[in-house]
Design a protein around this motif. Structure first.
Motif, short mmCIF file in Angstrom:
data_model
loop_
_atom_site.label_atom_id
_atom_site.label_comp_id
_atom_site.label_asym_id
_atom_site.label_seq_id
_atom_site.Cartn_x
_atom_site.Cartn_y
_atom_site.Cartn_z
N LYS A 95 0.83 -1.19 0.00
CA LYS A 95 0.00 0.00 0.00
C LYS A 95 0.87 1.25 0.00
O LYS A 95 1.75 1.41 0.84
CB LYS A 95 -0.92 0.00 1.21
N ALA A 96 0.60 2.13 -0.95
CA ALA A 96 1.35 3.38 -1.01
C ALA A 96 0.91 4.36 0.09
O ALA A 96 1.70 5.20 0.52
CB ALA A 96 1.20 4.03 -2.38
N GLY A 97 -0.33 4.24 0.52
CA GLY A 97 -0.82 5.17 1.54
C GLY A 97 -1.45 6.41 0.93
O GLY A 97 -1.05 6.87 -0.15
N TRP A 98 -2.43 6.97 1.63
CA TRP A 98 -3.18 8.09 1.06
C TRP A 98 -2.33 9.35 0.89
O TRP A 98 -2.60 10.18 0.02
CB TRP A 98 -4.41 8.40 1.91
N LYS A 99 -1.27 9.48 1.68
CA LYS A 99 -0.45 10.70 1.57
C LYS A 99 0.32 10.75 0.25
O LYS A 99 0.74 11.84 -0.17
CB LYS A 99 0.52 10.79 2.74
N VAL A 449 7.90 2.53 -6.26
CA VAL A 449 6.70 3.37 -6.18
C VAL A 449 6.43 3.94 -7.56
O VAL A 449 7.32 4.54 -8.18
CB VAL A 449 6.86 4.50 -5.14
N ARG A 450 5.22 3.72 -8.05
CA ARG A 450 4.81 4.25 -9.36
C ARG A 450 3.85 5.42 -9.12
O ARG A 450 2.76 5.22 -8.59
CB ARG A 450 4.14 3.17 -10.19
N LYS A 451 4.28 6.63 -9.48
CA LYS A 451 3.52 7.84 -9.15
C LYS A 451 2.71 8.31 -10.35
O LYS A 451 3.16 8.24 -11.49
CB LYS A 451 4.49 8.95 -8.71
N TYR A 452 1.52 8.77 -10.06
CA TYR A 452 0.64 9.30 -11.09
C TYR A 452 0.31 10.76 -10.76
O TYR A 452 0.51 11.24 -9.64
CB TYR A 452 -0.65 8.48 -11.17
N ASP A 453 -0.20 11.46 -11.76
CA ASP A 453 -0.62 12.85 -11.54
C ASP A 453 -1.99 12.88 -10.87
O ASP A 453 -2.83 12.00 -11.12
CB ASP A 453 -0.69 13.59 -12.89
N PRO A 454 -2.26 13.90 -10.04
CA PRO A 454 -1.38 15.01 -9.67
C PRO A 454 -0.39 14.59 -8.58
O PRO A 454 -0.66 13.65 -7.84
CB PRO A 454 -2.36 16.06 -9.16
N ILE A 472 2.18 21.24 3.79
CA ILE A 472 3.22 20.68 4.67
C ILE A 472 2.69 20.52 6.08
O ILE A 472 2.90 19.48 6.72
CB ILE A 472 4.50 21.54 4.65
N ARG A 473 1.97 21.56 6.57
CA ARG A 473 1.43 21.47 7.93
C ARG A 473 0.34 20.38 8.01
O ARG A 473 0.24 19.66 9.00
CB ARG A 473 0.86 22.82 8.37
N PHE A 474 -0.40 20.19 6.92
CA PHE A 474 -1.44 19.14 6.91
C PHE A 474 -0.80 17.74 6.91
O PHE A 474 -1.23 16.85 7.66
CB PHE A 474 -2.31 19.32 5.65
N LEU A 475 0.23 17.56 6.07
CA LEU A 475 0.86 16.25 5.98
C LEU A 475 1.65 15.88 7.23
O LEU A 475 1.86 14.70 7.53
CB LEU A 475 1.79 16.19 4.75
N SER A 476 2.11 16.88 7.98
CA SER A 476 2.94 16.60 9.15
C SER A 476 2.17 16.77 10.46
O SER A 476 2.78 16.80 11.53
CB SER A 476 4.16 17.53 9.15
#
Length: 477
Positions: A95-99, A449-454, A472-476
């Protein structure tokens, strides 16, 4: 197939050929499977030749022990690998995770490159080809260094592998201890060693110069604990099997037995009866294996002499049957009678080192806690054997003792389970092989990890103000 690589330069040239070939053409999954099939076919076809080579190296090796302990183990391991390899080699979804959304994550199992294998003399085919099969299954090229103490078997391995693999795929180096030291210093992508703890330290130190990861399959003093509720008859029989297979020259053989004080003498009597039943014919002990060489035979005799000098009861279990000579006398002078040493003290030579022969200390204990403490006061063993019907007693042992592997109410079987990892802990080794664990040992679990847009990173960049600051404040948080 590379042979007689007697100098560091020759070793390096063979290694470079293996490395260049691997970089140019990594083995596909289909090639690996085809190689394992051919290896199985050729080993099966040459079993008689294998038995003869090992018999000559030992002076005498019980043929059925060779078939079971060498060919049987390797063929079973190859069969298990062929049945499971496609599944093992598939990428593993994570699982890549929602972040990280939107993204996918996986682990790919990729071969390491060129791996080195240093195999010992006690099971010279099994302990060479089982790790080799795992390394091939993972997609590597292999450089094998068999033991110099079994030269005829080493030649057999060289010939066998030459029939299956090109010299740029699997190479074999033949030579002595100095060659082994140079071999350990090559810049392998992984180095796999089976042997003594003392030599394992040297191998690890040499590999460290190249930051080469190592798997060390060592040994040590593996205890058998007989609980109060154990059925002494089956326990004695199964300990005899584990101890006398290959004349005790087995890294997972029971090295000493802990038995309740009240049961000690009965256990000794049962051991003597069991050995007499298995080896009844005086003068022809075809089913009893010789000690590999004069040096090991002398070492074992020294252990017995030291025990006797310290006042220990030393009890041979074969009433003079070994005094006679068989018609084939080439190794009968290296027969070592199965022998018990009763209640040796902790300073006895027989308790200071791995025995690796048909000598078994029998140590009485007053309580199961005392028996467990006796084991804990020593290095962590490669194998632990527990005998008893009281599950709480068995659990008390398992909850306190850390060992490389455990077998309850029998011996040796943990090695033969293809789906379980095999390996030591601490002084008895590091790393695992067998089955999928061997495949993993010789693979790199490479995260992808395979990243897609956005991509959030498009927003998270200097200047860190506005949306970048909020993200940044939301992710941390």
């Amino acid at each position: 197939m590379s042979t007689n690589d007697n100098t560091p330069d020759q070793l390096r040239a063979s290694f470079d050929r293996l490395k260049s070939a691997w970089r140019a053409d990594r083995p596909t999954l289909e090639q690996r499977r085809a190689d394992l099939v051919r290896l199985r076919e050729r080993l099966s076809a040459r079993k008689q030749e294998m038995c003869e080579a090992i018999d000559q190296d030992f002076g005498h090796r019980a043929r059925h022990e060779t078939l079971l302990g060498e060919a049987g183990v390797v063929l079973s391991e190859i069969d298990h690998t062929l049945a499971k390899l496609r599944h093992w080699a598939r990428p593993e979804r994570r699982k890549a995770g929602w972040k990280l959304w939107p993204a996918k994550a996986e682990i790919r199992f990729v071969p390491l490159g060129v791996v080195g294998i240093i195999s010992p003399w006690n099971y010279p085919v099994n302990l060479a080809l089982a790790p080799l099969a795992a390394a091939i299954a993972a997609g590597n090229h292999v450089f094998l260094k068999p033991s110099e103490h079994t030269p005829r078997t080493a030649e057999f391995l060289r010939s066998l592998l030459a029939e299956v693999f090109a010299e740029t795929r699997v190479a074999v180096a033949l030579g002595g201890a100095e060659l082994s030291a140079a071999f350990s210093s090559l810049p392998f992508d992984h180095l796999f060693f089976t042997g003594s703890t003392a030599v394992g330290r040297k191998v690890m130190a040499a590999a460290a110069q190249n930051l080469t990861p190592v798997t060390l399959e060592l040994g040590g003093k593996s205890p058998a604990i007989i609980g109060e509720t154990a059925d002494l008859g089956p326990a004695a029989a199964r300990i005899v099997t584990g101890k006398l297979f290959n004349a005790g020259q087995t890294c997972i053989a029971p090295d000493y037995v802990l038995v309740p004080e009240s049961k000690r003498d009965a256990f000794i009597t049962l051991m003597k009866q069991e050995v007499a039943n298995r080896y009844p014919v005086k003068g022809r002990l075809d089913d009893y294996t010789s000690i590999i060489n004069a040096t090991q035979h002398e070492r074992l005799n020294h252990l017995l002499a030291d025990a006797a000098a310290r006042g220990c009861a030393v009890i041979p279990l074969l009433d003079g049957s070994l005094d006679a000579r068989s018609p084939d006398t080439r190794s009968r002078d290296r027969l070592m009678p199965p022998t018990l040493v009763v209640d040796p003290d902790g300073q006895s030579a027989v308790m200071a080192e791995e025995i690796f022969g048909p000598i078994l200390p029998v140590i009485s204990y007053a309580s199961i806690d005392r028996a467990i403490d006796y084991v804990l006061d020593r290095d962590r063993p490669l194998a632990l054997y527990c005998f008893g019907q009281d599950q709480s007693e068995i659990e008390a042992i398992l909850s306190r003792v850390v060992a490389g592997g455990v077998c309850i109410n029998d011996t040796l079987y943990q090695f033969g389970c293809n789906d379980l990892p095999f390996g030591g802990v601490g002084a008895s080794g590091m790393g695992h092989y067998h089955g999928r664990d061997g495949f993993l040992t010789f693979s790199k679990a490479m995260p992808v990890v395979r990243k897609y847009d956005p991509a959030p990173s498009d927003l998270v960049k200097p200047p860190y103000r506005g949306i970048a600051d909020w993200v940044i404040r939301f992710l941390s948080r």
